[in-house]
Design a protein around this motif. Sequence first.
Motif, PDB file in Angstrom:
ATOM      1  N   GLY A 156       0.807  -1.208   0.000  1.00 48.03           N
ATOM      2  CA  GLY A 156       0.000   0.000   0.000  1.00 48.03           C
ATOM      3  C   GLY A 156       0.838   1.255   0.000  1.00 48.03           C
ATOM      4  O   GLY A 156       0.346   2.350  -0.267  1.00 48.03           O
ATOM      5  N   THR A 157       2.140   1.092   0.294  1.00 46.85           N
ATOM      6  CA  THR A 157       3.066   2.216   0.385  1.00 46.85           C
ATOM      7  C   THR A 157       4.356   1.842  -0.333  1.00 46.85           C
ATOM      8  O   THR A 157       4.816   0.702  -0.239  1.00 46.85           O
ATOM      9  CB  THR A 157       3.385   2.550   1.854  1.00 46.85           C
ATOM     10  N   VAL A 158       4.939   2.795  -1.045  1.00 50.52           N
ATOM     11  CA  VAL A 158       6.242   2.597  -1.671  1.00 50.52           C
ATOM     12  C   VAL A 158       7.184   3.683  -1.176  1.00 50.52           C
ATOM     13  O   VAL A 158       6.798   4.849  -1.053  1.00 50.52           O
ATOM     14  CB  VAL A 158       6.141   2.620  -3.213  1.00 50.52           C
ATOM     15  N   TYR A 163       4.309   5.881  -9.102  1.00 47.20           N
ATOM     16  CA  TYR A 163       3.367   4.979  -8.425  1.00 47.20           C
ATOM     17  C   TYR A 163       2.193   5.760  -7.837  1.00 47.20           C
ATOM     18  O   TYR A 163       2.005   5.809  -6.616  1.00 47.20           O
ATOM     19  CB  TYR A 163       4.102   4.193  -7.333  1.00 47.20           C
ATOM     20  N   PRO A 164       1.384   6.381  -8.685  1.00 47.43           N
ATOM     21  CA  PRO A 164       0.267   7.185  -8.191  1.00 47.43           C
ATOM     22  C   PRO A 164      -0.808   6.354  -7.498  1.00 47.43           C
ATOM     23  O   PRO A 164      -1.647   6.902  -6.779  1.00 47.43           O
ATOM     24  CB  PRO A 164      -0.284   7.849  -9.458  1.00 47.43           C
ATOM     25  N   HIS A 165      -0.773   5.045  -7.691  1.00 50.01           N
ATOM     26  CA  HIS A 165      -1.748   4.143  -7.081  1.00 50.01           C
ATOM     27  C   HIS A 165      -1.332   3.718  -5.675  1.00 50.01           C
ATOM     28  O   HIS A 165      -2.063   2.980  -5.013  1.00 50.01           O
ATOM     29  CB  HIS A 165      -1.924   2.904  -7.956  1.00 50.01           C
ATOM     30  N   LEU A 166      -0.154   4.176  -5.208  1.00 53.83           N
ATOM     31  CA  LEU A 166       0.346   3.851  -3.873  1.00 53.83           C
ATOM     32  C   LEU A 166       0.684   5.127  -3.106  1.00 53.83           C
ATOM     33  O   LEU A 166       0.961   6.174  -3.711  1.00 53.83           O
ATOM     34  CB  LEU A 166       1.620   2.995  -3.969  1.00 53.83           C
ATOM     35  N   GLU A 167       0.674   5.031  -1.788  1.00 53.31           N
ATOM     36  CA  GLU A 167       1.257   6.110  -0.978  1.00 53.31           C
ATOM     37  C   GLU A 167       2.749   6.121  -1.283  1.00 53.31           C
ATOM     38  O   GLU A 167       3.419   5.099  -1.172  1.00 53.31           O
ATOM     39  CB  GLU A 167       1.017   5.844   0.508  1.00 53.31           C
ATOM     40  N   HIS A 168       3.296   7.275  -1.667  1.00 47.55           N
ATOM     41  CA  HIS A 168       4.648   7.346  -2.209  1.00 47.55           C
ATOM     42  C   HIS A 168       5.500   8.314  -1.391  1.00 47.55           C
ATOM     43  O   HIS A 168       5.193   9.503  -1.305  1.00 47.55           O
ATOM     44  CB  HIS A 168       4.575   7.800  -3.669  1.00 47.55           C
ATOM     45  N   LEU A 169       6.563   7.790  -0.777  1.00 48.14           N
ATOM     46  CA  LEU A 169       7.473   8.611   0.019  1.00 48.14           C
ATOM     47  C   LEU A 169       8.876   8.545  -0.575  1.00 48.14           C
ATOM     48  O   LEU A 169       9.351   7.469  -0.973  1.00 48.14           O
ATOM     49  CB  LEU A 169       7.534   8.139   1.466  1.00 48.14           C
TER      50      LEU A 169
END
Length: 209
Positions: A67-69, A88-94
């Motif tokens: 769910g997060t990258v 990765y706009p479909h994931l929480e991206h940090l």
Amino acid sequence: MRKLVYFIASTLDGFIAGPDGSDPTGPGGFWSPSEDYIQHLIEEYPETLPGPARAALGITAEGVRFGTVIEGRKSYEVGLAAGVTDAYPHLEHLVFSRTLTQSPDPGVELVDGDPAAKVRELKHRDGKDIWLVGGGGLAGALHDEIDRVIVKLSPLTIGSGIPLFGRTAAFAPHAWELTDHTVLKGGAVFLTYDRNPGATRSSSTAGPA
């Protein structure tokens, strides 16, 4: 609690990129993945495909693993150089960086603090697991926090490049247990290792740029 999973492609001799750090599967890269490799990603890890690839392949599934990258600045800038501000706009991206001061995309959160502390915070949030996409420097800084390593082992050697845990990772032996493997006809092997619960964690000193 969520797991931090280092899901990464590697050569047989342990490199995740060439000496210049560029994408090994990108334009001019040294590895062209086989068709069954791409199909395996689509079927088992659809959320790890970048947004443009998902759109081209008609993939809309959220995926069941991540769910997060998270990634380091150098890894992120590979996409930026190609004009992709959020792969990765479909994931929480940090993105972890001490030098970037403003995010190029509203969907990307910049983190300039301690990577390990931030990951421990993320682990306690509800949701699917956390995918560490790279690069080696960030993986080295998070060596003690990684709960699972999934190596997409490519059938080639390159002699030199960016190691699996970067060039500055601290010496910190850990034991891992092989919990799954998939051998593809094209020569690639997916190897899943979970951290041995009896392994001792030690301090890492490396950090993202």
